[in-house]
Scaffold this active site. Structure first.
Site, PDB file in Angstrom:
ATOM      1  N   THR A  49       0.841  -1.189   0.000  1.00  0.00           N
ATOM      2  CA  THR A  49       0.000   0.000   0.000  1.00  0.00           C
ATOM      3  C   THR A  49       0.882   1.248   0.000  1.00  0.00           C
ATOM      4  O   THR A  49       2.058   1.192   0.367  1.00  0.00           O
ATOM      5  CB  THR A  49      -0.902   0.062   1.235  1.00  0.00           C
ATOM      6  OG1 THR A  49      -0.089   0.270   2.403  1.00  0.00           O
ATOM      7  CG2 THR A  49      -1.709  -1.218   1.400  1.00  0.00           C
ATOM      8  N   SER A  50       0.301   2.354  -0.396  1.00  0.00           N
ATOM      9  CA  SER A  50       0.998   3.633  -0.285  1.00  0.00           C
ATOM     10  C   SER A  50       0.861   4.162   1.135  1.00  0.00           C
ATOM     11  O   SER A  50      -0.005   3.721   1.901  1.00  0.00           O
ATOM     12  CB  SER A  50       0.405   4.646  -1.267  1.00  0.00           C
ATOM     13  OG  SER A  50       0.593   4.231  -2.599  1.00  0.00           O
ATOM     14  N   VAL A  51       1.719   5.090   1.505  1.00  0.00           N
ATOM     15  CA  VAL A  51       1.581   5.785   2.784  1.00  0.00           C
ATOM     16  C   VAL A  51       0.191   6.426   2.824  1.00  0.00           C
ATOM     17  O   VAL A  51      -0.245   7.052   1.840  1.00  0.00           O
ATOM     18  CB  VAL A  51       2.683   6.854   2.927  1.00  0.00           C
ATOM     19  CG1 VAL A  51       2.489   7.673   4.181  1.00  0.00           C
ATOM     20  CG2 VAL A  51       4.054   6.193   2.915  1.00  0.00           C
TER      21      VAL A  51
END
Length: 325
Positions: free
Chosen positions: A123-125
């Protein structure tokens, strides 16, 4: 690696775990607000409503110090009593979460430690995801194309805001696309997740009023830009070899014309498949053998915060990352 299965939860234990997850979700939203990241009320509602634990039932963590080779990872399973506390803290920490290794079948993942391999989905931040979705100015009824669905978290948030049948997401890994689609359906979110190359977009449902890449690209593909609707908005991170030098590309379409801008960004999505960040670790032996020599200069180097300068320098220095289609 351990392959033992925990005993089924009692109804009381299930209620307790749901309450713990809801509290972690609320705490994450509070942090985003306190950091000045989150301001959109519709997105705030989505963040509180979408359970990350359903989309990320297992997650990898690093168990080594520094950068040894091979990397030591441990897969945490959210239903296992020994893992649950750390797993829940991890997925709601706001940090990037490592979800898949070596393109593995997600339902076949086994908790425990492994060495080596490559993380193939994460996942992205969360703060970057929130900022991207806010910059897209999402509102119910808009059509949205997301390129790089991964585990499906940003897809889920968009679907919650936009409504049923308004979100299309493309994911290059068929295993991940299938898992994301199934988990989104379990949450009652009607989003179309398809396996394919994000650089092609998804012309079957074009045009789209909003388009976003959730992986960094070295250039904007013409195929995708052509799928943008009139009065549409497209966002993508343009990347160089260094994670310190991403650039946010904004494309608007109005009156049949395209207007694009690039600005230096503090954060950027992970590079597209086949690309990687520059790493001092990979070059330390050569640097040690050939340290070079100091040269006096009349000008101090620009500060780290001068992101536009470093972005421009990166694209001049690394020809393969120049913005060409």
């Amino acid at each position: 690696m351990s392959c033992s299965s925990p005993s089924p939860l009692s109804p009381a234990e299930a209620v307790t775990q749901e309450a713990e997850a809801a509290q972690a979700r609320q705490a994450m939203v509070r942090r985003l607000e306190e950091q000045g990241v989150l301001s959109d009320p519709l997105l705030r509602e989505a963040l509180l409503a979408v359970p990350r634990e359903v989309l990320l039932p297992r997650a990898y963590v690093r168990r080594d110090a520094g950068y040894p080779e091979p990397v030591v990872l441990e897969l945490l399973d959210g239903v296992h009593p020994e893992d649950r506390k750390e797993w829940l803290e991890l997925i709601y920490s706001g940090a990037s979460v490592l979800a898949q290794r070596n393109g593995e079948a997600l339902e076949g993942q086994v908790r425990g430690r492994v060495k080596g391999g490559r993380i193939t989905s994460q996942t992205s931040v969360v703060s970057m995801t929130v900022q991207m979705l806010q910059d897209l100015r999402l509102c119910p009824g808009l059509s949205y194309l997301e390129l790089g669905a991964g585990p499906g978290y940003s897809t889920a948030l968009a679907a919650r805001v936009l409504g049923a049948g308004r979100v299309t997401a493309v994911e290059r890994d068929a295993e991940m696309a299938f898992a994301a689609a199934r988990r989104l359906a379990a949450l009652g979110l009607e989003a179309d997740v398809v396996a394919g190359d994000g650089l092609d977009g998804h012309p079957e449902r074009a045009p789209y009023e909003r388009i976003a890449f959730t992986f960094s690209v070295p250039y904007l593909p013409v195929k995708v830009v052509e799928q943008l609707a009139e009065d549409g908005l497209l966002l993508a991170h343009l990347t160089a070899d260094s994670p310190s030098w991403p650039g946010l590309v904004t494309v608007r379409k109005a009156g049949g014309r395209l207007e694009a801008s690039v600005c230096g960004s503090r954060l950027g999505h992970v590079p597209m498949h086949g690309y990687s960040w520059v790493s001092l670790h990979r070059h330390k032996d050569r640097v040690g053998a050939e340290p070079g020599r100091h040269r006096a200069g009349s000008l101090a180097p620009p500060p780290e915060g001068a992101r536009g300068f470093w972005l421009a320098l990166a694209h001049l220095f690394f020809p393969r990352f120049r913005s060409v289609s």
